[in-house]
Motif scaffolding. Structure first.
Motif, PDB file in Angstrom:
ATOM      1  N   ASP A  44      49.493  40.526  56.062  1.00 13.19           N
ATOM      2  CA  ASP A  44      48.282  39.970  56.653  1.00 13.19           C
ATOM      3  C   ASP A  44      47.399  39.400  55.542  1.00 13.19           C
ATOM      4  OD1 ASP A  44      45.996  39.349  58.072  1.00 13.19           O
ATOM      5  OD2 ASP A  44      45.497  41.428  58.566  1.00 13.19           O
ATOM      6  N   TRP A  45      47.652  38.131  55.162  1.00 13.62           N
ATOM      7  CA  TRP A  45      46.892  37.511  54.073  1.00 13.62           C
ATOM      8  C   TRP A  45      45.411  37.434  54.414  1.00 13.62           C
ATOM      9  CZ3 TRP A  45      49.208  37.867  49.778  1.00 13.62           C
ATOM     10  CH2 TRP A  45      50.565  37.586  49.631  1.00 13.62           C
ATOM     11  N   ASP A  46      45.080  37.144  55.682  1.00 17.58           N
ATOM     12  CA  ASP A  46      43.674  37.078  56.071  1.00 17.58           C
ATOM     13  C   ASP A  46      42.998  38.436  55.901  1.00 17.58           C
ATOM     14  OD1 ASP A  46      43.795  34.373  56.660  1.00 17.58           O
ATOM     15  OD2 ASP A  46      44.245  34.705  58.782  1.00 17.58           O
ATOM     16  N   GLY A  47      43.728  39.501  56.231  1.00 17.81           N
ATOM     17  CA  GLY A  47      43.190  40.847  56.043  1.00 17.81           C
ATOM     18  C   GLY A  47      42.922  41.148  54.577  1.00 17.81           C
ATOM     19  N   LEU A  48      43.814  40.677  53.705  1.00 16.48           N
ATOM     20  CA  LEU A  48      43.589  40.856  52.267  1.00 16.48           C
ATOM     21  C   LEU A  48      42.354  40.090  51.815  1.00 16.48           C
ATOM     22  CD1 LEU A  48      47.222  40.659  50.847  1.00 16.48           C
ATOM     23  CD2 LEU A  48      45.707  42.639  50.791  1.00 16.48           C
ATOM     24  N   LEU A  49      42.231  38.852  52.260  1.00 14.46           N
ATOM     25  CA  LEU A  49      41.056  38.054  51.883  1.00 14.46           C
ATOM     26  C   LEU A  49      39.772  38.672  52.395  1.00 14.46           C
ATOM     27  CD1 LEU A  49      42.401  34.410  52.276  1.00 14.46           C
ATOM     28  CD2 LEU A  49      41.789  35.601  50.153  1.00 14.46           C
ATOM     29  N   ASP A  50      39.827  39.262  53.601  1.00  9.49           N
ATOM     30  CA  ASP A  50      38.651  39.963  54.130  1.00  9.49           C
ATOM     31  C   ASP A  50      38.243  41.117  53.210  1.00  9.49           C
ATOM     32  OD1 ASP A  50      38.571  38.257  56.303  1.00  9.49           O
ATOM     33  OD2 ASP A  50      39.503  39.697  57.692  1.00  9.49           O
ATOM     34  N   ALA A  54      43.421  38.744  46.669  1.00 11.34           N
ATOM     35  CA  ALA A  54      44.311  37.586  46.795  1.00 11.34           C
ATOM     36  C   ALA A  54      45.497  37.746  45.859  1.00 11.34           C
ATOM     37  CB  ALA A  54      43.551  36.304  46.466  1.00 11.34           C
ATOM     38  N   SER A  55      46.597  37.126  46.239  1.00 13.62           N
ATOM     39  CA  SER A  55      47.760  37.131  45.347  1.00 13.62           C
ATOM     40  C   SER A  55      47.530  36.096  44.257  1.00 13.62           C
ATOM     41  CB  SER A  55      49.042  36.818  46.120  1.00 13.62           C
ATOM     42  OG  SER A  55      49.011  35.511  46.636  1.00 13.62           O
ATOM     43  N   VAL A  56      48.094  36.366  43.098  1.00 15.53           N
ATOM     44  CA  VAL A  56      47.992  35.433  41.981  1.00 15.53           C
ATOM     45  C   VAL A  56      49.372  35.325  41.332  1.00 15.53           C
ATOM     46  CG1 VAL A  56      47.171  37.207  40.373  1.00 15.53           C
ATOM     47  CG2 VAL A  56      46.705  34.814  39.897  1.00 15.53           C
ATOM     48  N   LEU A  57      49.825  34.089  41.171  1.00 12.35           N
ATOM     49  CA  LEU A  57      51.103  33.813  40.535  1.00 12.35           C
ATOM     50  C   LEU A  57      50.872  33.765  39.026  1.00 12.35           C
ATOM     51  CD1 LEU A  57      54.098  33.040  40.938  1.00 12.35           C
ATOM     52  CD2 LEU A  57      53.348  30.666  41.090  1.00 12.35           C
ATOM     53  N   CYS A 107      59.589  34.744  39.714  1.00 15.38           N
ATOM     54  CA  CYS A 107      58.123  34.754  39.660  1.00 15.38           C
ATOM     55  C   CYS A 107      57.595  36.157  39.393  1.00 15.38           C
ATOM     56  CB  CYS A 107      57.533  34.267  40.982  1.00 15.38           C
ATOM     57  SG  CYS A 107      58.013  32.583  41.398  1.00 15.38           S
ATOM     58  N   ILE A 108      56.520  36.212  38.644  1.00 14.92           N
ATOM     59  CA  ILE A 108      55.761  37.441  38.458  1.00 14.92           C
ATOM     60  C   ILE A 108      54.429  37.236  39.174  1.00 14.92           C
ATOM     61  CG2 ILE A 108      54.668  39.023  36.818  1.00 14.92           C
ATOM     62  CD1 ILE A 108      56.808  38.134  34.777  1.00 14.92           C
ATOM     63  N   VAL A 109      54.104  38.183  40.048  1.00 17.01           N
ATOM     64  CA  VAL A 109      52.940  38.063  40.918  1.00 17.01           C
ATOM     65  C   VAL A 109      52.103  39.338  40.794  1.00 17.01           C
ATOM     66  CG1 VAL A 109      52.210  37.755  43.329  1.00 17.01           C
ATOM     67  CG2 VAL A 109      54.296  36.640  42.509  1.00 17.01           C
ATOM     68  N   GLY A 110      50.820  39.196  40.996  1.00 16.77           N
ATOM     69  CA  GLY A 110      49.919  40.337  41.057  1.00 16.77           C
ATOM     70  C   GLY A 110      48.945  40.148  42.195  1.00 16.77           C
ATOM     71  N   LEU A 111      48.200  41.183  42.494  1.00 12.58           N
ATOM     72  CA  LEU A 111      47.109  41.098  43.463  1.00 12.58           C
ATOM     73  C   LEU A 111      45.807  41.276  42.710  1.00 12.58           C
ATOM     74  CD1 LEU A 111      48.420  43.230  46.465  1.00 12.58           C
ATOM     75  CD2 LEU A 111      48.464  40.742  46.202  1.00 12.58           C
ATOM     76  N   MET A 112      44.898  40.345  42.908  1.00 13.38           N
ATOM     77  CA  MET A 112      43.630  40.356  42.184  1.00 13.38           C
ATOM     78  C   MET A 112      42.488  40.746  43.099  1.00 13.38           C
ATOM     79  SD  MET A 112      41.692  37.233  40.222  1.00 13.38           S
ATOM     80  CE  MET A 112      42.801  37.213  38.808  1.00 13.38           C
ATOM     81  N   GLY A 113      41.651  41.649  42.635  1.00 16.77           N
ATOM     82  CA  GLY A 113      40.382  41.925  43.298  1.00 16.77           C
ATOM     83  C   GLY A 113      39.441  40.775  42.972  1.00 16.77           C
ATOM     84  N   ASP A 115      36.290  40.197  43.406  1.00 20.12           N
ATOM     85  CA  ASP A 115      34.959  40.463  42.858  1.00 20.12           C
ATOM     86  C   ASP A 115      35.044  40.841  41.377  1.00 20.12           C
ATOM     87  OD1 ASP A 115      33.709  39.875  45.288  1.00 20.12           O
ATOM     88  OD2 ASP A 115      34.022  41.927  46.007  1.00 20.12           O
ATOM     89  N   ALA A 116      35.940  41.754  41.035  1.00 24.69           N
ATOM     90  CA  ALA A 116      36.076  42.202  39.640  1.00 24.69           C
ATOM     91  C   ALA A 116      36.938  41.248  38.814  1.00 24.69           C
ATOM     92  CB  ALA A 116      36.684  43.603  39.597  1.00 24.69           C
ATOM     93  N   ARG A 117      37.704  40.380  39.488  1.00 29.98           N
ATOM     94  CA  ARG A 117      38.627  39.433  38.812  1.00 29.98           C
ATOM     95  C   ARG A 117      39.641  40.192  37.957  1.00 29.98           C
ATOM     96  NH1 ARG A 117      38.393  35.064  41.684  1.00 29.98           N
ATOM     97  NH2 ARG A 117      39.253  33.807  40.010  1.00 29.98           N
ATOM     98  N   LYS A 118      40.134  41.295  38.470  1.00 29.90           N
ATOM     99  CA  LYS A 118      41.123  42.139  37.785  1.00 29.90           C
ATOM    100  C   LYS A 118      42.306  42.378  38.707  1.00 29.90           C
ATOM    101  CE  LYS A 118      38.472  43.325  34.222  1.00 29.90           C
ATOM    102  NZ  LYS A 118      38.728  42.973  32.887  1.00 29.90           N
ATOM    103  N   LEU A 119      43.484  42.558  38.095  1.00 28.06           N
ATOM    104  CA  LEU A 119      44.664  42.902  38.869  1.00 28.06           C
ATOM    105  C   LEU A 119      44.552  44.322  39.394  1.00 28.06           C
ATOM    106  CD1 LEU A 119      47.611  41.415  36.767  1.00 28.06           C
ATOM    107  CD2 LEU A 119      46.531  40.466  38.827  1.00 28.06           C
ATOM    108  N   LEU A 120      45.016  44.526  40.622  1.00 31.65           N
ATOM    109  CA  LEU A 120      44.974  45.842  41.240  1.00 31.65           C
ATOM    110  C   LEU A 120      46.156  46.684  40.762  1.00 31.65           C
ATOM    111  CD1 LEU A 120      43.951  44.815  44.857  1.00 31.65           C
ATOM    112  CD2 LEU A 120      42.485  45.451  42.939  1.00 31.65           C
TER     113      LEU A 120
END
Length: 141
Positions: A44-50, A54-57, A107-113, A115-120
């Motif tokens: 659920d990408w919208d749920g993540l954005l809420d 967000a995912s980051v490549l 690909c190497i992917v992460g999830l970024m918060g 607000d903090a601009r940091k990988l989770l």
């Protein structure tokens, strides 16, 4: 590679001056497989954005094996591999109709918060809390 696959037909506008698929289009094919695969796995990408996530490549490597030409029917796979860190791998194979590998996309992917601009720290857990079923993209039967 088992797991998720999506069919794509090569379009004439994706070709370069040599008459085969432009190198950048292979990245687009892998992106189609990633987005479609994650949707098939219930992400659920919208749920993540809420939640301001967000995912980051972070890295993409493409190994070109065979050329693709206009009107070819191909399949693009998507396989996800999680480890213990902040990143995970999303790999795709671009396959010709006869099963020949045209390209490998790693690909190497992460999830970024956002607000903090940091990988989770626990991307798998975060994705699963938003409906993601890793087994759909596990690459195993």
């Amino acid at each position: 590679m088992a797991g998720f696959r999506i069919p794509i037909v090569v379009r004439s506008y994706e070709l370069d001056s040599l008459g085969h698929v432009n190198h950048a289009v292979y990245h687009q094919y892998a992106e189609v497989a990633r987005m479609s695969g994650f949707a098939a796995a219930g992400c659920d990408w919208d749920g993540l954005l809420d939640r301001r996530i967000a995912s980051v490549l972070l890295s993409t490597t493409v190994n070109f094996r065979r050329e693709l030409r206009a009107s070819e029917h191909i399949e693009v796979t998507c396989e996800v591999k999680f480890g213990t860190g902040k990143t995970f791998n999303v790999n795709s194979m671009i396959l010709k109709a006869d099963g020949t590998v045209a390209a490998e996309v790693y690909c190497i992917v992460g999830l970024m918060g956002l607000d903090a601009r940091k990988l989770l720290v626990d991307p798998r857990g975060v994705l699963e809390s938003n409906g993601f079923d890793a087994a759909v993209l596990s690459g195993t039967d």
